[in-house]
Scaffold this active site. Sequence first.
Site, mmCIF file in Angstrom:
data_model
loop_
_atom_site.group_PDB
_atom_site.id
_atom_site.type_symbol
_atom_site.label_atom_id
_atom_site.label_comp_id
_atom_site.label_asym_id
_atom_site.label_seq_id
_atom_site.Cartn_x
_atom_site.Cartn_y
_atom_site.Cartn_z
ATOM 1 N N LYS A 171 0.889 -1.178 0.000
ATOM 2 C CA LYS A 171 0.000 0.000 0.000
ATOM 3 C C LYS A 171 0.916 1.215 0.000
ATOM 4 O O LYS A 171 1.431 1.618 1.043
ATOM 5 C CB LYS A 171 -0.885 -0.027 1.253
ATOM 6 N N GLU A 246 9.495 0.919 10.892
ATOM 7 C CA GLU A 246 10.584 1.876 10.614
ATOM 8 C C GLU A 246 9.968 3.263 10.694
ATOM 9 O O GLU A 246 9.240 3.669 9.792
ATOM 10 C CB GLU A 246 11.184 1.617 9.231
ATOM 11 N N CYS A 280 13.973 10.157 6.702
ATOM 12 C CA CYS A 280 13.974 9.728 8.103
ATOM 13 C C CYS A 280 15.365 9.893 8.679
ATOM 14 O O CYS A 280 15.540 10.243 9.831
ATOM 15 C CB CYS A 280 13.499 8.283 8.207
ATOM 16 N N GLU A 381 10.290 15.859 15.202
ATOM 17 C CA GLU A 381 10.964 15.550 13.944
ATOM 18 C C GLU A 381 10.742 16.728 12.980
ATOM 19 O O GLU A 381 9.613 17.176 12.802
ATOM 20 C CB GLU A 381 10.371 14.271 13.342
HETATM 21 P P1 NAD Z 1 2.429 8.288 7.671
HETATM 22 O O1 NAD Z 1 2.592 7.446 8.877
HETATM 23 O O2 NAD Z 1 1.413 9.354 7.687
HETATM 24 O O3 NAD Z 1 2.071 7.382 6.388
HETATM 25 C C1 NAD Z 1 2.881 6.291 5.992
HETATM 26 C C2 NAD Z 1 2.019 5.248 5.292
HETATM 27 O O4 NAD Z 1 1.069 4.750 6.237
HETATM 28 C C3 NAD Z 1 1.195 5.782 4.115
HETATM 29 O O5 NAD Z 1 1.095 4.787 3.122
HETATM 30 C C4 NAD Z 1 -0.176 6.032 4.745
HETATM 31 O O6 NAD Z 1 -1.224 5.994 3.804
HETATM 32 C C5 NAD Z 1 -0.258 4.868 5.718
HETATM 33 N N1 NAD Z 1 -1.162 5.089 6.859
HETATM 34 C C6 NAD Z 1 -1.482 6.247 7.477
HETATM 35 N N2 NAD Z 1 -2.367 6.020 8.479
HETATM 36 C C7 NAD Z 1 -2.616 4.688 8.494
HETATM 37 C C8 NAD Z 1 -3.428 3.834 9.299
HETATM 38 N N3 NAD Z 1 -4.182 4.315 10.283
HETATM 39 N N4 NAD Z 1 -3.422 2.509 9.037
HETATM 40 C C9 NAD Z 1 -2.641 1.996 8.049
HETATM 41 N N5 NAD Z 1 -1.859 2.752 7.244
HETATM 42 C C10 NAD Z 1 -1.829 4.082 7.476
HETATM 43 O O7 NAD Z 1 3.883 8.853 7.366
HETATM 44 P P2 NAD Z 1 4.300 9.918 6.269
HETATM 45 O O8 NAD Z 1 4.043 11.266 6.794
HETATM 46 O O9 NAD Z 1 3.709 9.527 4.968
HETATM 47 O O10 NAD Z 1 5.868 9.641 6.174
HETATM 48 C C11 NAD Z 1 6.828 10.387 6.832
HETATM 49 C C12 NAD Z 1 7.285 9.673 8.084
HETATM 50 O O11 NAD Z 1 7.921 8.433 7.744
HETATM 51 C C13 NAD Z 1 8.335 10.453 8.844
HETATM 52 O O12 NAD Z 1 8.054 10.394 10.206
HETATM 53 C C14 NAD Z 1 9.626 9.702 8.537
HETATM 54 O O13 NAD Z 1 10.650 9.864 9.476
HETATM 55 C C15 NAD Z 1 9.133 8.312 8.471
HETATM 56 N N6 NAD Z 1 10.100 7.486 7.753
HETATM 57 C C16 NAD Z 1 10.803 6.540 8.445
HETATM 58 C C17 NAD Z 1 11.769 5.784 7.797
HETATM 59 C C18 NAD Z 1 12.558 4.722 8.518
HETATM 60 O O14 NAD Z 1 13.121 3.868 7.845
HETATM 61 N N7 NAD Z 1 12.632 4.746 9.828
HETATM 62 C C19 NAD Z 1 12.006 6.007 6.437
HETATM 63 C C20 NAD Z 1 11.273 6.985 5.775
HETATM 64 C C21 NAD Z 1 10.311 7.713 6.444
#
Ligand code: NAD
Length: 499
Positions: A171, A246, A280, A381
Amino acid sequence: MAEPFIDGGYAAFSWLDRMTIVDPADGSEVDTVPSSGTAEVDRAVRCAYEAFPAWRDTPAAKRGELLGEAAEAVLAARAELAPLLTSEQGKPLREANLEIRRFVHTLEHYSGLAKNIRGGYVPDLDEDTYGLIVRRPLGVIGAIVPWNFPTTLLGNKLGPALITGNVVVAKPADTTPLTTLRIAEIMHAAGIPAGVFNVITGTGEGAGQALAEHPLVRKIAFTGSTPTGKKLMAIAAGDLKHTTLELGGSDPMIVCDDANLDRAASAASVGRFFNCGQACLAIKRLYVFEGVADEFIEKLVRKARRLRVGPGTAEGVMLGPLHSPRQRDLLEEQVADAVDSGAEVLHGAKRPKGDGYDKGSFYEPTLLLEPARDSRVATEEVFGPALPIWRVRDMEEALALANGSIYGLGSSIWTSDLNRASDAAQKLEAGYTWINSPQLVYDELPFGGWKQSGHGKEHGIEALEYYTETKSVVVKRSVATQERKATQELGGSESVSQR
Ligand code: NAD
């Protein structure tokens, strides 16, 4: 119009609402995808579930061969994929090309590990008895991916999942599904069987949650924000599903008084401003020893001034737009809070002005000196191109500040004293520490956060453990021996001990 990729083909869910994918550089429409719900997710998961036995039973070497060929096909298509990625994500074309290459490298890395998925053998468990420890795949993996590196972060899940015999329903983020859909089509055409890698589109609360909750999904492999990670962990607890999470980070960089300041300034600039600061593993807090602070800051400001901001498709652009107006609004709030708390603006802290900038979420590379130590840029962050900098007295103070965060993803130290560096590396609470090195991630090394940056590992041979379960098998070598023993026992010899 793009559609979900299920069971080896695009599925037309004509009854669904459609979501518009927007180019972050100018707000124009790139494409639309359906907003899938529980029924569509169920279809994707069931197709994957049906494809599982045949893929699981395919010899590992053959799975490796197919994954390698699929990686090659994706690489061959990068001239098409990189601009598509730029159009939906916003990043400069050069970075989009790098990202596709990283995806390919990760698949190649796991393709190469196909013949190394091993178990164990314990020879003398009991008389005439030995034990085997075998690794088995889990089944359907729900891979949920964010928008900042839509393909790299997919590859981190796809590689170890497929090579160990699992099947995947991915997804992608609501705003960046297009490159992933096309990659699924290319990989299928290159030989990955129908149903083994499926992609569903939709929102997090809709399709994402339905995928995580589906009873046939055995593992949630998630990259995204810490709050969503917590929600998914709660969902996983319901069925005791496996998870790798992650999550967010706020990586500290420590620059000591004996550091190579030119190299450290380059690493800080790339580490903070790559992907417009939306990584991240970006350097999000910088601690510099007082004795070299002025010289170091001057070098860093000079680098920030040289970074060209513009649309990702324009020649020589280093900073594309932020991914969405929402991301820029949040960044502007955090920067305003830093300034209110007393930070000096060394560079940026504003939107660029001029032709074309008003249509996208552009923001200048920003350097902030000495915000309050409890300001938002210090504790939250910062997912955009703004770097807070603090002067510190010594390593003790630097380490206390570096570790004073809820996050523990990456960290870096710059010093010419390797003893000091290794001692600090032991003390830094983070899953990765770079010493005198830019924050590059290697397929060979396990990657994953500590504290609220998540748990579980991606990359490395270690990731294979997170996509398999071990089974212990006990084998009695010879039936004749057992029969002889049973006869002896009937004849009054001592009873078989219970173990
Ligand atoms: P997000 O958590 O809003 O969304 C990430 C994914 O989760 C998307 O596909 C979204 O549609 C889905 N999602 C959102 N709510 C959900 C729910 N209730 N149930 C299931 N799926 C759901 O994150 P974002 O804002 O899109 O991404 C940025 C974040 O990701 C930052 O915090 C960044 O640090 C983190 N990140 C972490 C890593 C790592 O490897 N640690 C790498 C890249 C990004």
